[in-house]
Write a protein that holds these residues in place. Structure first.
Motif, mmCIF file in Angstrom:
data_model
loop_
_atom_site.group_PDB
_atom_site.id
_atom_site.type_symbol
_atom_site.label_atom_id
_atom_site.label_comp_id
_atom_site.label_asym_id
_atom_site.label_seq_id
_atom_site.Cartn_x
_atom_site.Cartn_y
_atom_site.Cartn_z
ATOM 1 N N ALA A 68 0.833 -1.204 0.000
ATOM 2 C CA ALA A 68 0.000 0.000 0.000
ATOM 3 C C ALA A 68 0.868 1.254 0.000
ATOM 4 C CB ALA A 68 -0.940 -0.005 1.202
ATOM 5 N N ALA A 69 1.912 1.273 0.830
ATOM 6 C CA ALA A 69 2.808 2.432 0.895
ATOM 7 C C ALA A 69 3.541 2.625 -0.425
ATOM 8 C CB ALA A 69 3.803 2.259 2.044
ATOM 9 N N GLU A 70 3.955 1.553 -1.058
ATOM 10 C CA GLU A 70 4.670 1.671 -2.325
ATOM 11 C C GLU A 70 3.751 2.117 -3.464
ATOM 12 O OE1 GLU A 70 6.979 -1.928 -2.754
ATOM 13 O OE2 GLU A 70 8.350 -1.276 -1.167
ATOM 14 N N ARG A 71 2.445 1.810 -3.365
ATOM 15 C CA ARG A 71 1.493 2.324 -4.362
ATOM 16 C C ARG A 71 1.277 3.824 -4.161
ATOM 17 N NH1 ARG A 71 -1.013 -2.652 -3.609
ATOM 18 N NH2 ARG A 71 -2.392 -1.828 -2.032
ATOM 19 N N LEU A 72 1.410 4.300 -2.928
ATOM 20 C CA LEU A 72 1.265 5.722 -2.643
ATOM 21 C C LEU A 72 2.456 6.527 -3.158
ATOM 22 C CD1 LEU A 72 0.015 8.184 -1.178
ATOM 23 C CD2 LEU A 72 1.137 7.356 0.922
ATOM 24 N N GLN A 73 3.633 5.965 -3.128
ATOM 25 C CA GLN A 73 4.877 6.693 -3.415
ATOM 26 C C GLN A 73 4.852 7.470 -4.736
ATOM 27 O OE1 GLN A 73 7.687 6.049 -5.609
ATOM 28 N NE2 GLN A 73 8.817 7.738 -4.697
ATOM 29 N N PRO A 74 4.427 6.914 -5.864
ATOM 30 C CA PRO A 74 4.450 7.706 -7.109
ATOM 31 C C PRO A 74 3.556 8.950 -7.048
ATOM 32 C CG PRO A 74 4.161 5.377 -7.605
ATOM 33 C CD PRO A 74 4.039 5.522 -6.113
ATOM 34 N N ALA A 75 2.485 8.895 -6.277
ATOM 35 C CA ALA A 75 1.596 10.054 -6.157
ATOM 36 C C ALA A 75 2.264 11.194 -5.400
ATOM 37 C CB ALA A 75 0.296 9.648 -5.462
ATOM 38 N N LEU A 76 3.336 10.883 -4.670
ATOM 39 C CA LEU A 76 4.039 11.902 -3.891
ATOM 40 C C LEU A 76 5.177 12.553 -4.676
ATOM 41 C CD1 LEU A 76 4.171 10.156 -0.407
ATOM 42 C CD2 LEU A 76 2.438 11.712 -1.331
#
Length: 119
Positions: A68-76
């Motif tokens: 879940a955290a790694e899916r968030l990373q590109p959005a940041l």
């Protein structure tokens, strides 16, 4: 926030960090809390591969959080001004860059715990 209907900025079911009315950051979920938050390395090592009460092992909970955290990373990956505002806001509510590690892991846990998601 979580979009209930699809719109121009985001699709139903997606999550967003919203300033004013529109999402600044949009990402696919789910939200997942860090199951090892606050545990020592020895405690974490003792938990891996041991089945929990529901038969799910700690490793699979940890994998769900990591994914879940790694899916968030590109959005940041933001422009400098927006990124600064995000990091500044996170620091104001407790993020310590030198101690808490990568922002996407800290932020995923923070968002999940705010909405009551459990590991």
């Amino acid at each position: 926030m979580k979009a209930q209907k699809s719109g121009r900025e985001w699709k139903a079911g997606q999550y967003g960090l919203v300033e004013m009315n529109d999402p600044t950051i949009v990402f696919d979920g789910p939200l997942a809390a860090d199951p090892g938050r606050g545990m020592s390395d020895d405690e974490l090592n003792a938990l891996f591969d041991q089945p929990g009460e529901d038969g799910q092992c700690f490793r699979s909970l940890d994998d769900a959080y990591t994914e879940a955290a790694e899916r968030l990373q590109p959005a940041l990956e933001l422009d400098a001004v927006t990124g600064y505002r995000l990091v500044k806001a996170c620091v104001e509510v407790g993020y310590r860059p030198g101690e808490d590690g990568f922002l996407h892991y800290w932020l995923m846990h923070r968002m999940a715990t705010i909405v009551g998601a459990r590991p």
